[in-house]
Enzyme design. Structure first.
Site, PDB file in Angstrom:
ATOM      1  N   ASN A 146       0.805  -1.221   0.000  1.00  0.00           N
ATOM      2  CA  ASN A 146       0.000   0.000   0.000  1.00  0.00           C
ATOM      3  C   ASN A 146       0.841   1.275   0.000  1.00  0.00           C
ATOM      4  O   ASN A 146       0.396   2.312  -0.464  1.00  0.00           O
ATOM      5  CB  ASN A 146      -0.947   0.008   1.202  1.00  0.00           C
ATOM      6  CG  ASN A 146      -0.292  -0.432   2.480  1.00  0.00           C
ATOM      7  OD1 ASN A 146       0.230  -1.550   2.579  1.00  0.00           O
ATOM      8  ND2 ASN A 146      -0.286   0.435   3.472  1.00  0.00           N
ATOM      9  N   CYS A 318       0.672   7.078  11.979  1.00  0.00           N
ATOM     10  CA  CYS A 318       0.733   8.180  12.927  1.00  0.00           C
ATOM     11  C   CYS A 318       0.208   7.675  14.256  1.00  0.00           C
ATOM     12  O   CYS A 318      -0.931   7.251  14.356  1.00  0.00           O
ATOM     13  CB  CYS A 318      -0.150   9.310  12.413  1.00  0.00           C
ATOM     14  SG  CYS A 318      -0.072  10.754  13.427  1.00  0.00           S
TER      15      CYS A 318
HETATM   16  N1  PLP Z   1      -4.658  -4.485   3.423  1.00  0.00           N
HETATM   17  C1  PLP Z   1      -4.096  -3.457   2.741  1.00  0.00           C
HETATM   18  C2  PLP Z   1      -2.865  -3.732   1.939  1.00  0.00           C
HETATM   19  C3  PLP Z   1      -4.643  -2.184   2.802  1.00  0.00           C
HETATM   20  O1  PLP Z   1      -4.065  -1.184   2.139  1.00  0.00           O
HETATM   21  C4  PLP Z   1      -5.809  -1.981   3.583  1.00  0.00           C
HETATM   22  C5  PLP Z   1      -6.417  -0.639   3.707  1.00  0.00           C
HETATM   23  O2  PLP Z   1      -5.763   0.356   3.894  1.00  0.00           O
HETATM   24  C6  PLP Z   1      -6.365  -3.072   4.272  1.00  0.00           C
HETATM   25  C7  PLP Z   1      -5.759  -4.314   4.159  1.00  0.00           C
HETATM   26  C8  PLP Z   1      -7.566  -2.919   5.139  1.00  0.00           C
HETATM   27  O3  PLP Z   1      -8.744  -2.891   4.364  1.00  0.00           O
HETATM   28  P1  PLP Z   1     -10.101  -2.310   4.987  1.00  0.00           P
HETATM   29  O4  PLP Z   1      -9.911  -0.833   5.081  1.00  0.00           O
HETATM   30  O5  PLP Z   1     -11.150  -2.690   3.986  1.00  0.00           O
HETATM   31  O6  PLP Z   1     -10.326  -2.965   6.280  1.00  0.00           O
END
Ligand code: PLP
Length: 381
Positions: A146, A318
């Site tokens: 991410n 953060c």
């Molecule tokens: N996994 C990754 C790689 C993410 O970027 C995110 C969200 O930021 C999540 C899991 C969590 O997903 P959700 O916001 O639908 O719980």
């Protein structure tokens, strides 16, 4: 405001909202009810299941709807616990907080967690077997990160994990809708998805599972989702997820080409400012660029960009008001001076060349003025 934070979340596609609306108004049946209202809701869920499965080349019966990516990650990790005997789990060093959080709860129950390192480009080490032991129940490596956008070679990793006899989970929350994700050929036993990262609604996601018998339910009771996830289904959300998945599948190559062109333009603008993206030599998501701006002499770059009308994030967590250095960049061995003023631009629907030009101009101006403040301060001293 120019929105450059699509990896955090995306705006709801107007076509998706339209598909959802009937299920928030007249079509309010409970899909478990056998009357007409219930049957209509069940049919809507069944067709959304087909749409989500098609996005990742899975079979519809392999899709288990959840409340989002976080819950799907918990189902994958905690669902691998079949008995009370603690075993081992291996995760890459760059997993999302939701995977790390689920692993920590297993650690509290006596499980051992092995960490799979990444190289300086954020790629998981190829000799993954070193972290997979005889009692390793599950290995989790995300499809795409991410923060940096780095895409892993999931097929190669899954193959090695399978050889060791463990289950393999991949969090594809950021990958789906941005790069092709093929569950069937990937070799993964389970895969996480979230609707709100691909212009669908928040609060709905899925775990795609090779065979539901591989996992134990985390939320038990009602028997929904083949007994793997109890609770009345979020019908409108699931319908929205299905529609978003359908548009993402059909429009994937066009969207990706458009983002890639914008990203290349942004990166060349950054290079003229002396800035290089993190993981520039790795395969990355077409919409994501993460970089640090050590040239900016202060700690308030993100705030200044926000005031100038640009919505983006740093990629750093953060906590209690302090910006902690990113665990992803730390795992990549990024030098200390590049751990401050980190920015992540994640492009998406609606972004244009003009947005990228405006961003580069404003960033150049902020760097320039931070230097003149610094000089003025030095003279005043
Ligand atoms: N996994 C990754 C790689 C993410 O970027 C995110 C969200 O930021 C999540 C899991 C969590 O997903 P959700 O916001 O639908 O719980």
């Amino acid at each position: 405001m120019i929105y450059l934070d699509h990896n955090a979340t995306t705006p709801l596609d107007a076509r998706v909202l339209e598909a959802m609306l009937p299920y928030l108004t007249q079509q309010y049946g409970n899909p478990s009810s056998t009357h007409q209202h219930g049957r209509a809701a069940r049919r809507a869920i069944d067709s959304a299941r087909e749409q989500v499965a098609a996005l990742v080349n899975a079979r519809p019966e392999q899709v288990v709807f959840t409340s989002g990516g976080t819950e799907a990650n918990h189902l994958a990790l905690l669902g691998a616990v079949h008995d009370e005997t603690p075993a081992r789990l291996a995760l890459s060093a760059i997993e999302h907080a939701s995977v790390r959080g689920a692993a920590q709860s297993l650690e509290r129950r006596g499980w051992r967690v092995d960490v799979i390192p990444v190289d300086e480009q954020g790629r998981v080490a190829p000799d993954i077997e070193r972290q997979v032991h005889a009692d390793t129940r599950l290995v989790s490596v995300m499809w795409a990160n991410n923060e940096t956008g780095v895409v892993q070679d999931i097929r190669a990793i899954a193959k090695r994990v399978r050889k060791c006899g463990a289950l393999f989970h991949s969090d594809a929350t950021q990958a789906a809708g941005k790069v092709p994700v093929d569950f069937t050929t990937s070799g993964a036993h389970c895969l996480t998805l979230a609707a709100h990262k691909l212009n669908g609604p928040k609060g709905v996601g899925a775990l795609v599972v090779e065979r539901t018998s591989l996992l134990k339910p985390w939320l038990a009771g009602g028997g929904q989702e083949k007994g793997l996830r109890a609770g009345t289904e979020n019908v409108a959300g699931i319908v929205g997820f299905g529609a978003a998945a359908e548009y993402a599948r059909r429009e994937l190559s066009g969207r990706a080409a458009q983002w890639r062109a914008l990203r290349d333009k942004l990166e060349s603008g950054l290079r003229t400012l002396g800035i290089t993206p993190f993981a520039e030599h790795a395969e990355r998501l077409p919409n994501t660029v993460q970089f640090s701006v050590p040239q900016f002499e202060g700690e308030t770059l993100l705030e200044k960009l926000d005031q100038a009308g640009f919505t983006l994030s740093s990629g750093s967590a953060c906590s209690s008001g302090e910006i902690a250095p990113s665990h992803v960049l730390t795992a990549m061995g990024v030098a200390r001076e590049h751990l401050r003023n980190v920015l992540r631009v994640s492009l998406g629907a609606g972004n244009t060349e003009a947005d990228v030009d405006a961003f580069c101009t404003v960033l150049a101006g902020l760097i320039q003025s931070s230097r003149s403040w610094r000089r003025r301060d030095a003279i005043a001293v």
